[in-house]
Write an enzyme that holds these catalytic residues in place. Structure first.
Site, PDB file in Angstrom:
ATOM      1  N   CYS A 101     -10.458   2.199   7.407  1.00 33.44           N
ATOM      2  CA  CYS A 101     -10.269   3.110   6.232  1.00 33.44           C
ATOM      3  C   CYS A 101     -11.594   3.705   6.219  1.00 33.44           C
ATOM      4  O   CYS A 101     -11.833   4.991   5.668  1.00 33.44           O
ATOM      5  CB  CYS A 101     -10.444   2.004   4.953  1.00 33.44           C
ATOM      6  N   GLU A 121     -13.645  -9.179  -0.002  1.00 35.74           N
ATOM      7  CA  GLU A 121     -14.381  -7.726  -0.141  1.00 35.74           C
ATOM      8  C   GLU A 121     -14.519  -7.544  -1.473  1.00 35.74           C
ATOM      9  O   GLU A 121     -14.436  -6.435  -1.955  1.00 35.74           O
ATOM     10  CB  GLU A 121     -13.536  -6.675   0.567  1.00 35.74           C
ATOM     11  N   HIS A 169     -11.775  -6.853  -5.548  1.00 34.77           N
ATOM     12  CA  HIS A 169     -11.875  -6.071  -4.307  1.00 34.77           C
ATOM     13  C   HIS A 169     -12.559  -4.733  -4.819  1.00 34.77           C
ATOM     14  O   HIS A 169     -12.407  -4.079  -5.735  1.00 34.77           O
ATOM     15  CB  HIS A 169     -10.407  -5.591  -3.775  1.00 34.77           C
ATOM     16  N   GLY A 229      -1.069  -2.869  -5.315  1.00 36.26           N
ATOM     17  CA  GLY A 229      -2.145  -3.510  -5.078  1.00 36.26           C
ATOM     18  C   GLY A 229      -3.297  -2.727  -4.746  1.00 36.26           C
ATOM     19  O   GLY A 229      -4.386  -3.390  -5.143  1.00 36.26           O
ATOM     20  N   HIS A 251       0.908  -1.343  -0.071  1.00 38.66           N
ATOM     21  CA  HIS A 251      -0.034   0.073   0.012  1.00 38.66           C
ATOM     22  C   HIS A 251       0.809   1.190  -0.064  1.00 38.66           C
ATOM     23  O   HIS A 251       0.364   2.375   0.454  1.00 38.66           O
ATOM     24  CB  HIS A 251      -0.976  -0.032   1.281  1.00 38.66           C
TER      25      HIS A 251
END
Lengths: 608, 608
Positions: A397, A303, A251, A190, A141
């Site tokens: 998040c 997700e 996702h 990603g 990330h």
């Protein structure tokens, strides 16, 4: 103060120009108290939560203040940056010296944490050192955190005029430009978001290299980079190049962030082919992978978006962040195309899938937004909706994402063209010279006054059959153009009983209630009959104002109880819905569910 | 050769005594070729797969043969032990010197890998050394591996007479007894199976300490051990003590393995209260958390049981191992209670949820067994059913579990009491002095002959309305007791169109087809109409023998095409199933699906 429009996606290249904070301002009605609670309660408590969870400490440690190890997930910085972004928009909305001091103090820590060469990621710096940079970008990330930093910096300069964070952001972006691309490091994060961020930084600074890198990140996807790292590409939206894709997959938050960034690239580079691909993907998502609430992402596992028409009510994931990403994507599509359907989509996501993510008090959050919870549901993990909304999450998040969306909501109200103002969302406030007054979504009348006759294009939602402007009928779905100094728009808020395409297997034989932009839910708290087993008669419900849940309009329908629990094997010849008594059914707006005791809840009820 | 019955769960304390291999033998019909393929193809290729995946190498390394690091998941040994168990039962079924040599060679490696004090787990030994033992039992699967080793050892001594693995197993069990319990280490494995295993070892050896430890592991659960390690207890069946639980929850394989082990403990300790608790849990699982296929576990997330009535067809997880664990639990409940409903449950799981886990060829496997796959389904990970069955998995629990079940299937056919033989499953073969002949499940006639009049109790499945024994009507659901030398049982295999309890939201308005013990599925390969959008008229289908899929009886019904894909927003007022042409619908047994090209498949079809 920055010259750019004080809004997200401040493009000048689309068919519509956004009107930013100050040009469009919410002053009352439905949203104003939500923005106030966001500013007064959520944003300050969010900073406390970031302190408690260690995110701020990570940045201090990276800045050389104190000693210790990084705490929390590898993307911990991103929550801080989303908070900084929210705080900047909030300052833009309602300037406050204390908030500005908090922003400046935290910005100074972020600046001090940045490495000489522009690199910045406190967790990677503390855990893996300089050697550890970009070693596993698929999971680390690092670009995701950079993207949120850049977005915060852009909001900061647009709303406070401070350039401190922008300096950090440009230094980081320059480092990225020097590091990634053809002939340099060929890799992608990603988790997308850097694409949107770099385009905004380009809009703010005019530095073409940022747009070029954003374009490169968009185009690099779908060519095996992630698969070559040994990961299945679908989850990461890396199976198919963006311009070839026909749907969204993997996702859900990653997918819509990528699509929003690609839309930004298409906008700024006049790339009609890419824009067409994104239209196709949005249309397919909206037709086959979106919940009636505007929620996105059917699967807990990964997700992720499910297959076409895979939209279970009970196990809907519908992450709050995905609704936010969906709004960001739709907003960019709206700017690019001027098509009302994108504003309709924003409205649906905003009032339902997004707003359900935050409590009426404004300081508790849902990560996951199902359309059904059974009475006997047992929480089995920290995201379980059966726990109710929570003050924070290990993976946090959603909360600061909600904060930045509410604080910048003014920016989504209206746009301009050379000859008109377009009003996309109806709220009491000021848009340029226009005064807007409305009790929407409780009441369908919107009054607009201007000092002189003005050309206004009013969005008439697709559901608004029978709408009028100054008494004249206008078509639902599109914009009604009018030139006047006094405008009265009337959107009939007749309750609607909607069903589903027969391919949506999960809600076959069911109906849901809507009124105006709101999807309704039936909660156990309002109903005597067992909501797990309650059938709704498909007649039109009646409308009642109420004091419930900070004052919502409730819908009252008629239903029939089910037979109740039948023991034994449930799959038998001649299994029938054998129904009991007729009962009253009370429905409340979906966004307001779970603000009382958590009990059974259904958006979709079997047709009685 | 061991004195105990050559079957799993060789108890003498239940209401029924199992008849082991040799006492009950399948010789033909439906299952014999499947057992043959299991012995000739699957078991040898399974050993190759274990070699390729590194599981065997881990044990050799732990035995000091060669040098290197452990490969694969921490539970890698368990797959080897399940293979050893399968090989032992297979040897018991059809003795073969080559197989015995393989068993003995591998047993020698396992014995050499064992530590002096009895500890054995090659991955932990290689990765973490002696210091690393039991440091994170919640995830390390050390007891889980031990349990599978013990089960293999018991099968080995029962079927080959060899005591080599039993010596390893008792040494390991003695080590566990010395290490765990009150006043020793108070901890439980995150993955049950040790409970069943220790009880079997007690049955084999008579050592009460093994039963005591099994009981201790069962009773220790639900008292916060796992939560105290910082993990949410639901996933691990550790939220509620077994004797207080009212349902199954969490990881489905773990849950049913624990329940099966607890049933063993209840059986051997005459614990009526515990047995009642397990009855309650089984009943609740069967009424609210079991698929029509007998599949268990609704959720991919956590591989878990869902809430009551949460049984999505498309995202059914229904792990093959869960069906196997369900069979093991039901078998122990049947031994304990003698109630036919458990044998009915075994039959449903065996012919559907379990058997779908293996290809017709016998060497490809499903991990996940959904009841619906859409035509456009895209594989997104290695377990995706859209990939079809696969030769092996990174987490390879299912393949050797199928192997041991098929190899020991004879042990599930029949039981005895002092005055009668009970036949629970119908297969051509020999049960004691009885010869059984049947083409079941294709034909409903079962002929039984004995040298002299014998008391036989024949299970009459709950679905078998109209069954007769020697021409006399007998009631469906229970056992028909008859004393004769020649018995003809007739079970009418009239196709059934079943619906679902209205609380099973996922299949509201749908029907499924069954015939005898078989659940049927509609595959694209047999149908011209788009199976994603095909409705079934609820009239009785006709029955046709066919050569398809190694020779199955197909069902032919009438249906109507759907309207096809409709673009745009799918949730609208007056959404209707508007149906097209009438078409023929061909259904094949669910177990045989995905043996041709993978296309759309549905067990549940909307009622036309």
């Amino acid at each position: 103060m920055s010259a750019a429009t004080r809004s997200p996606a401040a493009t000048t290249k689309g068919r519509r120009r956004p009107l930013g904070l100050g040009q469009a301002t919410i002053t009352g009605g439905f949203w104003a108290p939500r923005q106030t609670r966001n500013g007064l309660d959520a944003i300050p408590s969010g900073q406390d939560q970031l302190e408690k969870a260690g995110n701020l400490q990570n940045l201090r440690l990276a800045a050389g203040i104190g000693e210790g190890e990084a705490i929390g997930p590898v993307f911990a910085d991103s929550d801080v940056y989303k908070w900084l972004e929210a705080a900047a928009w909030e300052y833009g909305r309602t300037p406050d010296e204390d908030l500005l001091k908090r922003i400046r103090d935290l910005t100074a820590v972020v600046a001090a944490a940045q490495r000489e060469d522009g690199y910045l990621d406190s967790v990677v710096q503390l855990r893996y050192g300089d050697e550890g940079r970009y070693q596993q970008l698929v999971w680390s990330h690092e670009h995701y955190c950079a993207g949120h930093l850049i977005q915060a910096a852009v909001a900061q300069v647009r709303c406070t005029g401070d350039t401190a964070l922008l300096e950090v952001a440009t230094k980081l972006a320059d480092h990225l430009v020097a590091t990634f691309g053809d002939g340099k490091t060929v890799d992608v994060d990603g988790h997308p978001v850097i694409e949107m961020a770099l385009v905004e930084l380009y809009r703010e600074t005019g530095t073409a290299a940022y747009l070029d890198l954003a374009k490169w990140f968009v185009e690099a996807r779908g060519h095996g980079i992630i698969e070559n790292h040994g990961h299945s590409p679908t989850y990461f939206s890396d199976r198919v190049p963006v311009r070839e894709a026909t749907t969204v997959e993997g996702h859900s938050v990653r997918a819509v962030y990528l699509a929003a960034g690609a839309t930004d690239v298409a906008l700024e580079t006049d790339d009609a082919e890419l824009l067409d691909a994104l239209k196709r993907q949005f249309d397919h998502m909206w037709a086959t992978k979106t919940y009636v609430t505007g929620g996105l992402g059917a699967r807990w596992e990964g997700e992720a978006f499910g297959d076409e028409y895979e939209l279970p009510a009970d196990r809907a994931y519908a992450e709050t962040c995905a609704a936010i990403g969906g709004i960001q994507w739709a907003w960019r599509m709206l700017l690019a195309t001027g098509e009302a359907s994108y504003a309709d989509a924003i409205e649906r996501m905003l009032y339902n899938g997004f707003l359900a993510g935050v409590s009426l008090a404004g300081t508790e959050y849902f990560y996951v937004n199902p359309l059904q919870v059974r009475g006997a549901a047992h929480p089995d993990n920290g995201r379980s909706p059966a726990l109710g909304r929570r003050g924070w999450f290990d993976c946090a998040c959603c909360p600061p994402n909600i904060m930045r969306t509410l604080a910048s909501l003014d920016g989504y109200l209206a746009t301009a063209t050379d000859d008109a103002i377009q009003i996309h969302q109806y709220a009491t406030g000021v848009i340029g010279d226009l005064q807007v007054e409305t009790a929407y979504p409780w009441d369908g009348t919107v009054r607009i006054t201007a000092p002189e006759p003005t050309v206004v294009e009013l969005r008439i939602p697709g559901w608004a059959e029978g709408a009028t402007v100054n008494g004249d009928p206008v078509a639902a779905g599109g914009y009604a153009r009018v030139e006047a100094a006094e405008i009265e728009l009337y959107l009939p808020l007749t309750p609607r009983v909607v069903g589903a395409d027969p391919r949506v297997d999960a809600v076959r034989g069911c109906v849901a209630l809507e009124r105006g932009p709101l999807v309704y839910a039936v909660e156990q708290a309002d109903n005597e009959a067992d909501v797990d087993d309650l059938h709704l008669l498909p007649e039109a419900p009646t409308v009642e104002e109420s004091e419930l849940l900070d004052g919502v309009t409730v819908l009252k329908g008629r239903g029939r109880r089910g037979e109740g629990h039948r023991p034994g094997w449930p799959f038998v010849v001649d299994a029938q819905d054998s129904l009991g008594d007729e009962v009253e059914v009370t429905a409340v707006p979906y966004y307001a569910w779970a603000n009382r005791e958590i009990g059974a809840m259904r958006v979709w009820l079997p047709r009685g």
